[in-house]
Write a protein that holds these residues in place. Structure first.
Motif, PDB file in Angstrom:
ATOM      1  N   GLU A 283       0.823  -1.213   0.000  1.00 42.79           N
ATOM      2  CA  GLU A 283       0.000   0.000   0.000  1.00 42.79           C
ATOM      3  C   GLU A 283       0.857   1.263   0.000  1.00 42.79           C
ATOM      4  OE1 GLU A 283      -2.716  -0.445   3.290  1.00 42.79           O
ATOM      5  OE2 GLU A 283      -4.273  -1.270   1.967  1.00 42.79           O
ATOM      6  N   ASP A 284       1.949   1.257   0.774  1.00 44.80           N
ATOM      7  CA  ASP A 284       2.843   2.424   0.797  1.00 44.80           C
ATOM      8  C   ASP A 284       3.467   2.656  -0.578  1.00 44.80           C
ATOM      9  OD1 ASP A 284       2.322   2.906   3.443  1.00 44.80           O
ATOM     10  OD2 ASP A 284       4.152   1.949   4.195  1.00 44.80           O
TER      11      ASP A 284
ATOM     12  N   LYS B 245       1.249   4.327  -3.240  1.00 45.20           N
ATOM     13  CA  LYS B 245       1.188   5.786  -3.105  1.00 45.20           C
ATOM     14  C   LYS B 245       2.473   6.419  -3.631  1.00 45.20           C
ATOM     15  CE  LYS B 245      -1.675   5.242   1.029  1.00 45.20           C
ATOM     16  NZ  LYS B 245      -1.699   5.362   2.520  1.00 45.20           N
TER      17      LYS B 245
ATOM     18  N   ASN C 276       2.358   5.873  -7.452  1.00 47.01           N
ATOM     19  CA  ASN C 276       1.069   6.152  -8.086  1.00 47.01           C
ATOM     20  C   ASN C 276       0.666   4.998  -9.006  1.00 47.01           C
ATOM     21  OD1 ASN C 276      -1.279   7.635  -8.621  1.00 47.01           O
ATOM     22  ND2 ASN C 276      -0.365   8.671 -10.380  1.00 47.01           N
TER      23      ASN C 276
END
Length: 220
Positions: free
Chosen positions: A131-132, A135, A138
């Protein structure tokens, strides 16, 4: 596949014992491989390989094969990275095709519906590291997980019926994961305990002489 079962002559599927265990069949890898080699020589096949072979099985077949295996198709994802197999295949010049590269998030539904079987599986799509990185780059979780494997020279075969996700799965060749992020993803590896498809949904499979995996203590 390194293990086989006797087929049921009355319907499509394996023959079963009264307790539901599958009836095992003797499996001679070299004899089977000789037949595949014959088909290559007859121009019926272009190349031949194996799937789910462990290191000992692969080395034994490689040493006796006239036409060497082109590929070993194995389960390979962030939670089951199979480092030793990757090294061995590179040494032998055998390509790796990694199935379940996203961790097969829907596999328990399939297990339950078809076999009445469930097991704990790693949730890679929602893993905090993944998940990190989504981000940071993108990108979707699937793109991060697929890019990770492609950077290890693994051929990946993700499965999806969603046209948007199928398109996204191809869009992984325009970015690179930084070395420190690759190391983060490597830390997700759970070794053998991260394996999802150990085929224990086939009752008694672990008793086959050519069963290729280590059986978890909770399973036998």
């Amino acid at each position: 596949m390194p293990f086989t079962f006797k087929s049921n002559a009355e319907r499509i599927g394996p023959l079963k014992e009264p307790d539901g265990s599958l009836v095992k069949a003797a499996t001679d890898h070299v004899q089977i491989w000789r037949k595949l080699e014959e088909l290559v020589k007859l121009n019926k096949l272009k190349s031949i390989g194996v799937s789910n072979f462990n290191a000992d099985q692969l080395k034994r077949l490689y040493e006796l094969a006239e036409i060497k295996p082109a590929v070993n198709q194995i389960e390979l994802h962030a939670a089951c990275q199979q480092d030793e197999m990757q090294v061995l295949c590179k040494e032998l010049g055998i390509y790796i095709t990694g199935y379940s590269p996203l961790g097969s998030p829907g596999v328990n539904t399939h297990f339950q519906n078809k076999y009445g079987f469930t097991k704990d599986i790693p949730n890679l799509i929602s893993h905090p590291i993944v998940e990190d990185l989504t981000k940071k780059y993108n990108r979707t979780p699937a793109q991060i997980l697929l890019r990770f494997l492609v950077q290890m020279d693994v051929t990946v075969i993700p499965k999806s019926s969603n046209p948007t996700r199928i398109k996204e799965n191809f869009q992984i060749f325009d970015f690179l994961l930084l070395p420190e992020d690759v190391e983060q993803l490597k830390s997700i590896d759970q070794g053998e305990s991260g394996r999802i498809l150990d085929f224990l949904f086939f009752k008694g499979v672990e008793n086959h002489t050519e069963y290729p995996f280590t059986v978890p203590k909770s399973s036998g």
